[in-house]
Design a protein around this motif. Structure first.
Motif, mmCIF file in Angstrom:
data_model
loop_
_atom_site.group_PDB
_atom_site.id
_atom_site.type_symbol
_atom_site.label_atom_id
_atom_site.label_comp_id
_atom_site.label_asym_id
_atom_site.label_seq_id
_atom_site.Cartn_x
_atom_site.Cartn_y
_atom_site.Cartn_z
ATOM 1 N N GLU A 2 4.067 15.812 2.379
ATOM 2 C CA GLU A 2 5.298 15.028 2.343
ATOM 3 C C GLU A 2 4.984 13.621 1.821
ATOM 4 O O GLU A 2 3.832 13.164 1.892
ATOM 5 C CB GLU A 2 5.901 14.941 3.746
ATOM 6 C CG GLU A 2 6.336 16.281 4.309
ATOM 7 C CD GLU A 2 7.448 16.928 3.504
ATOM 8 O OE1 GLU A 2 8.365 16.226 3.056
ATOM 9 O OE2 GLU A 2 7.377 18.149 3.305
ATOM 10 N N VAL A 3 6.007 12.920 1.342
ATOM 11 C CA VAL A 3 5.814 11.591 0.773
ATOM 12 C C VAL A 3 5.172 10.638 1.783
ATOM 13 O O VAL A 3 4.270 9.872 1.435
ATOM 14 C CB VAL A 3 7.153 11.021 0.247
ATOM 15 C CG1 VAL A 3 7.008 9.577 -0.183
ATOM 16 C CG2 VAL A 3 7.662 11.859 -0.909
ATOM 17 N N ASP A 4 5.591 10.709 3.052
ATOM 18 C CA ASP A 4 5.010 9.802 4.054
ATOM 19 C C ASP A 4 3.537 10.122 4.313
ATOM 20 O O ASP A 4 2.734 9.230 4.603
ATOM 21 C CB ASP A 4 5.819 9.802 5.354
ATOM 22 C CG ASP A 4 5.978 11.176 5.981
ATOM 23 O OD1 ASP A 4 5.847 12.194 5.276
ATOM 24 O OD2 ASP A 4 6.253 11.234 7.200
ATOM 25 N N GLU A 5 3.154 11.381 4.179
ATOM 26 C CA GLU A 5 1.747 11.753 4.338
ATOM 27 C C GLU A 5 0.914 11.235 3.162
ATOM 28 O O GLU A 5 -0.216 10.768 3.354
ATOM 29 C CB GLU A 5 1.599 13.277 4.450
ATOM 30 C CG GLU A 5 2.220 13.857 5.708
ATOM 31 C CD GLU A 5 2.237 15.371 5.701
ATOM 32 O OE1 GLU A 5 1.868 15.957 6.730
ATOM 33 O OE2 GLU A 5 2.624 15.957 4.671
ATOM 34 N N ALA A 7 1.704 8.601 1.393
ATOM 35 C CA ALA A 7 1.649 7.151 1.605
ATOM 36 C C ALA A 7 0.574 6.791 2.621
ATOM 37 O O ALA A 7 -0.195 5.843 2.420
ATOM 38 C CB ALA A 7 3.010 6.619 2.051
ATOM 39 N N ALA A 8 0.489 7.538 3.699
ATOM 40 C CA ALA A 8 -0.527 7.271 4.728
ATOM 41 C C ALA A 8 -1.937 7.461 4.159
ATOM 42 O O ALA A 8 -2.842 6.660 4.436
ATOM 43 C CB ALA A 8 -0.309 8.185 5.931
ATOM 44 N N GLN A 11 -2.659 4.554 1.930
ATOM 45 C CA GLN A 11 -2.901 3.359 2.764
ATOM 46 C C GLN A 11 -4.340 3.339 3.243
ATOM 47 O O GLN A 11 -5.013 2.304 3.201
ATOM 48 C CB GLN A 11 -1.970 3.358 3.988
ATOM 49 C CG GLN A 11 -0.566 2.959 3.715
ATOM 50 C CD GLN A 11 -0.418 1.459 3.545
ATOM 51 O OE1 GLN A 11 -1.352 0.691 3.667
ATOM 52 N NE2 GLN A 11 0.790 1.051 3.234
ATOM 53 N N VAL A 52 4.848 6.028 -4.671
ATOM 54 C CA VAL A 52 4.216 5.563 -3.437
ATOM 55 C C VAL A 52 3.304 4.379 -3.749
ATOM 56 O O VAL A 52 3.342 3.358 -3.055
ATOM 57 C CB VAL A 52 3.431 6.702 -2.738
ATOM 58 C CG1 VAL A 52 2.536 6.162 -1.636
ATOM 59 C CG2 VAL A 52 4.393 7.741 -2.179
ATOM 60 N N SER A 55 5.286 1.316 -4.387
ATOM 61 C CA SER A 55 5.873 0.758 -3.161
ATOM 62 C C SER A 55 4.846 -0.032 -2.355
ATOM 63 O O SER A 55 5.208 -0.829 -1.499
ATOM 64 C CB SER A 55 6.477 1.876 -2.304
ATOM 65 O OG SER A 55 5.452 2.645 -1.702
#
Length: 135
Positions: A2-5, A7-8, A11, A52, A55
């Motif tokens: 997923e996009v949040d994964e 991004a993590a 990071q 990502v 952002s």
């Protein structure tokens, strides 16, 4: 993922004390996933990954985009599929790199006859429509 994964994961990479890839290497490799003749991953996923990274641009020096764009345009062979999309994003979202794009990248694209690839040409024309003087 997923996009949040994604991004993590990015990071962690950016914050890593000794990262396996620099941010410029990551951006370059993301572009290499899609060439006009080959897609290692679907373009949709590469676009999401590049979004990502964009952002997160407050977390690293924006000059990274200039380094990556210049390196990609200097490579032999066809430009990566998402190259002009990245140039458009840089022009729109990183104003301090606009002069670099206009002076260094656009003339190189003309010398490479960017008009011979319809998608690159459309992207080139979109960059030219950007209101450069209004920053």
């Amino acid at each position: 993922l997923e996009v949040d994964e994604v991004a993590a994961a990015f990071q962690q990479l950016i914050r890593s004390k000794d990262p396996p890839l620099t941010i410029s290497e990551l951006l370059t490799e993301l572009h290499h996933m899609n060439k006009p003749t080959e897609n290692i991953v679907p373009v949709k996923y590469s676009m999401q990954a590049l979004n990502v990274i964009f952002s997160m641009r407050e977390q690293f020096d924006p000059k990274v985009y200039g380094i990556v764009v210049q390196a990609l345009v200097e490579e032999s062979g066809p430009l990566p599929t998402l190259f002009m999309r990245t140039v458009i994003q840089v022009v729109q979202e990183v104003p301090r790199l606009c002069d670099f794009i206009v002076i260094q990248i656009l003339p190189r694209l003309v010398r490479q006859e960017v008009w011979s690839d319809d998608n690159m040409w459309r992207g080139f024309m979109l960059v030219l429509q950007h209101p450069f003087g209004s920053q």
